[in-house]
Each structure stands twice: as C-alpha cells, then as structure tokens.
Write an enzyme that holds these catalytic residues in place. Structure first.
Site, short mmCIF file in Angstrom:
data_model
loop_
_atom_site.label_atom_id
_atom_site.label_comp_id
_atom_site.label_asym_id
_atom_site.label_seq_id
_atom_site.Cartn_x
_atom_site.Cartn_y
_atom_site.Cartn_z
N GLY A 48 -12.59 31.24 -7.41
CA GLY A 48 -13.84 30.99 -7.37
C GLY A 48 -14.52 30.02 -8.71
N VAL A 55 -13.81 24.00 -10.27
CA VAL A 55 -13.62 24.62 -11.61
C VAL A 55 -14.18 23.60 -12.67
CG1 VAL A 55 -12.06 25.57 -13.22
CG2 VAL A 55 -11.92 26.23 -10.95
N LYS A 99 2.08 33.74 -10.02
CA LYS A 99 1.05 34.62 -10.93
C LYS A 99 2.13 35.64 -11.53
CE LYS A 99 -3.11 33.41 -8.53
NZ LYS A 99 -4.15 33.91 -7.76
N GLY A 126 -14.52 29.93 3.64
CA GLY A 126 -14.03 29.14 2.60
C GLY A 126 -13.15 30.09 1.75
N GLY A 146 -8.20 34.75 -11.93
CA GLY A 146 -9.59 34.03 -12.23
C GLY A 146 -10.23 34.60 -13.45
N ILE A 166 -11.02 37.71 -14.22
CA ILE A 166 -10.63 38.92 -14.69
C ILE A 166 -9.96 38.72 -16.20
CG2 ILE A 166 -9.41 41.12 -14.20
CD1 ILE A 166 -9.65 40.53 -11.33
#
Length: 437
Positions: A312, A18, A210, A192, A139, A141
C-alpha cells in the site's frame, strides 16, 4: 558533506501510488523531518514516464516533473535518489550511476535487489554512498532494519513468514468462506488487492524475491531469487483448505529461510517459498487478509514476530521516508552505514534436502490390501507415516496421509512410486506441513 549544509535535495524516480504518497508525506511532515534530520528535505525533481498525466493534486510545482531520469540523477545539487519505479531495467542503470557518483539511494525495488543486490552494494562502496531498502520487503513493517542492525550481534537460525498480501488475502478468503481459488482471486481483484495480471503474486515470484533479500541479510551470504525454490498457490483447492482444517491447520504461502548445520558442522542455507499447512496455534496462522508477518528465530533473542500492513502507498512510503531520514543524517555528518556483509558465503541447499512434514490426499481403490501397499511405498523411500485417515465412497476411497519429517527428495520419490500403483487412482494433492502440531 559537512554538518553546515542545511538543505538536502532529493531526486524521486517514480510517481505512482508509492511515489505520490512520498511527496504528500514530505509536504505534510516537512518541519518534523527537518528537525529529525537537522536539515530541510527538498525535492529537486520527479522523474515520470508520461508528463501529460494530470498530477495537479500533488503539493509540488509542475516544473519539478521530468521524463529524463538520468539527467536528474546526474545533477550536482542532488544528494539522495529515491527509486519507487520497480523492475530490473532501466532502474539498474539509474541506481548504479547514482551510487557510483556518491549519491545515496533509497529503493523499494525488491526484484532488482534480489537479482543484483551484490552489484548495488559494490557500487555503494565504490561511491561512498548508502543503499537502504526497508520498503522492499513487507511494506511498512520495520523488518530489515532489525535484521541489519538490531540483531547484528546475534545468530539468526530461521526466518519464516507471510510476505505477500495478495496471496494471504486469497487463502484467508478460501479458509473463511470455503471459496475456490478462482472465486477468491476475483474478490481480491475487485477489492484492489490483486493486480490485473496477478502472476507475480499468485505464482510466488514476488515472495521469492523477498525471500532472497531476507536470507541474504539474515545469514550474511549472497542469495538471489534464482536460488529460491518457488511454488505458487494456483493449484490450491477448497478441498485442500478443508483438509487442512480437519487436522487443525490453515494454508499459507510461506517464505522460509533456514540455516542448516550438518553433523560435521558444515553450514548451509535453505530458502524456499511454497504453500504449506501450519497449525492454527502458530502465530502466523492468525495473520489474515492482506496483512504480512515474519517470524524470526535467533540464538540469543529467541522468537520474534513482525506484523503489519505489507503493502500500500502509505505503509510503503513510511518505510521509504524512514530510510531517507537515515541516509540524510549520514550525509550531514559525512559518514555512511556499513555495507551489508556477505562474509559467510554459505552454499544454498537444493529443495530435495529440505526436511519437513507432508500431507497427501490419495484417491485409491476401496479394497483390502490397499493401505498396506501404500504404506510399503512410504517405507521403501524412508518416509515414516504419522497418521492415516480413509473415507470410502463406492468403489473408491480417499486416503489422507500425514508424515513425520523427511527430506523433500524422499517424499518426491514416494509420490512417484504411489502414482505407479494400480490401487492408487490419483494423487490428489501434496502439501508441506510446517510448525509443530
């Protein structure tokens, strides 16, 4: 800080997947970001664990890297601290120091926010700084912003979603191919989507953190990860997934945060993470692969759904930079955003009081009277049966029971009673059923 300052300097803590993408996006979109903010964003320094790692592919000079994060945070020329390292310590000390000194913080650290969000908010208020964390859940969103701001004038009643891409990939693979958990996990690792140690994902810890963040924002009440009931997906079998298919459902690891109101008007919240069967007609059922989606229900806005890539480097970096733009604008104008409110202080209900439907698979003796005995145990615990299906094979049979909605404690009592029946060889599986069918 006044509007006359034309450069804002950033301290970046972490340069992994990141962090590296944050650097690239800052370089690539520097002119546009400057136009949006009203000042140029420059990296003052980048804190890393090991200076010996080759980072020559990144568009920044080598002298910006340091292995002393605190000295970077304490620099007078740093305006905003970006933290993408993760974990509780030493990130907690770094962010508390930054906020108390008046430096705004942008973080993706879900574990720390779920553990110590209230302390971070208090430090931000003390230092007159902003604390933004859009990237901590789902992520790229845009989810927390709408909960924090767009829906601030509404009353949210329920948040239900898929917030972990690894488990969603695994369950999607099991549903589409008939694979077992182990086989699907191997595929996720090879592609991955799963870490070398997938425990945080497959045991539900990541989703629970979360869930705590979402519940805190949605219901204006402090919720920590310890308040969240948690089950992972390691016990889900190919047979469970196949059984879900027979009743028109699929299996998902769901994060559910719900406002509950008693008959006397007393409010509380229930927060849980666990695998569940949901109807294939439900919007969340069609979320496959490593994608995330969150379904929000509010009194005035009705039903809303947020969907996209939940992890990601690029999606998460996008969320980070969105927050950076927001706090940078505040720095220029000398204001700060309102702190996340926890005025409600609603109690968090135990899982035993959660009300939902259930799907049970039992291995029983194939003889007369067994169904009546099983039904009697459900009735004793006050759990109403909706459907029953029995398939015989030799001396044994498989009994599949789907219930009407009932408290979790009543279902647990029923399962305990069933295990003591001579005619019940084994309770093969118990799974909650969410959504309408």
């Amino acid at each position: 800080m006044t509007g006359q300052k034309r450069v804002l300097r950033l301290a970046l803590l972490g340069c992994g997947t990141v962090g590296s993408e944050v650097i690239r996006l800052l370089h690539r979109n520097g002119d546009e970001l400057a136009a949006r903010v009203g000042a140029r964003l420059e990296i003052a320094g980048i804190a890393v664990r090991r200076l010996t790692v080759d980072r020559s592919d990144l568009p920044v000079p080598a002298e910006l890297f340091t292995d002393d994060p605190m000295s970077l945070i304490e620099r007078d020329d740093v305006d905003v601290v970006i933290e993408v390292v993760g974990g509780l310590e030493p990130a907690r000390d770094w962010l508390l120091a930054a906020l108390k000194s008046g430096k705004s913080v942008v973080t993706a650290n879900k574990a720390l926010l779920a553990e110590d969000g209230a302390a971070l908010q208090a430090a931000a208020a003390e230092g007159g700084a902003d604390l933004y964390y859009e990237a901590s859940v789902a992520g790229g969103i845009p989810l927390l912003g709408p909960l924090r701001e767009s829906l601030h004038g509404d009353r949210i009643t329920r948040v239900m979603g898929i917030v972990n891409g690894t488990t969603n990939f695994i369950l999607s693979a099991m549903d589409s191919t008939g694979a077992g958990f182990g086989e699907a996990l191997e595929e996720a690792t090879a592609l991955g989507y799963a870490e070398a140690d997938p425990t945080a994902d497959v045991e539900g810890y990541d989703a629970a953190a979360k869930a705590a963040i979402l519940a805190s924002l949605a219901f204006h009440t402090p919720v920590t990860a310890a308040d969240v009931y948690r089950e992972g997906i390691t016990e889900i079998t190919a047979a469970d997934v196949a059984s879900a298919r027979t009743i028109g459902c699929t299996v998902k690891l769901l994060c559910i945060a719900q406002r509950q109101v008693d008959a006397d008007g007393t409010e509380s919240v229930g927060v849980r993470v666990h695998p569940a069967m949901i109807p294939r007609s439900h919007p969340l059922a069609g979320v496959t692969g490593a994608f995330n989606a969150v379904f929000v229900e509010a009194d005035a806005a009705g039903e809303l759904m947020f969907y996209g890539r939940g992890a990601g480097g690029s999606p998460t970096a996008s969320a980070v930079l969105g927050d950076v733009v927001a706090v940078a604008r505040h720095k220029l104008t000398g204001v700060r955003s309102a702190s996340d409110t926890s005025y409600a202080l609603l109690p968090v209900r135990p899982i035993g009081e959660a009300i939902t439907r259930y799907h049970l698979s039992l291995e029983v003796a194939d003889r007369a009277g067994v169904l009546a005995a099983v039904a009697s145990e459900f009735a004793t615990s006050g759990v109403s049966i909706r459907t029953v299906k029995q398939e015989g094979h030799g001396d044994d049979a498989t009994l599949v029971v789907v219930t009407h909605a009932a408290p979790d404690a009543a279902l647990s009592s029923t399962v305990d009673r069933l295990r003591r029946l001579d005619s019940v060889r084994k309770v093969l599986s118990v799974m909650r059923v969410e959504g309408e069918t």
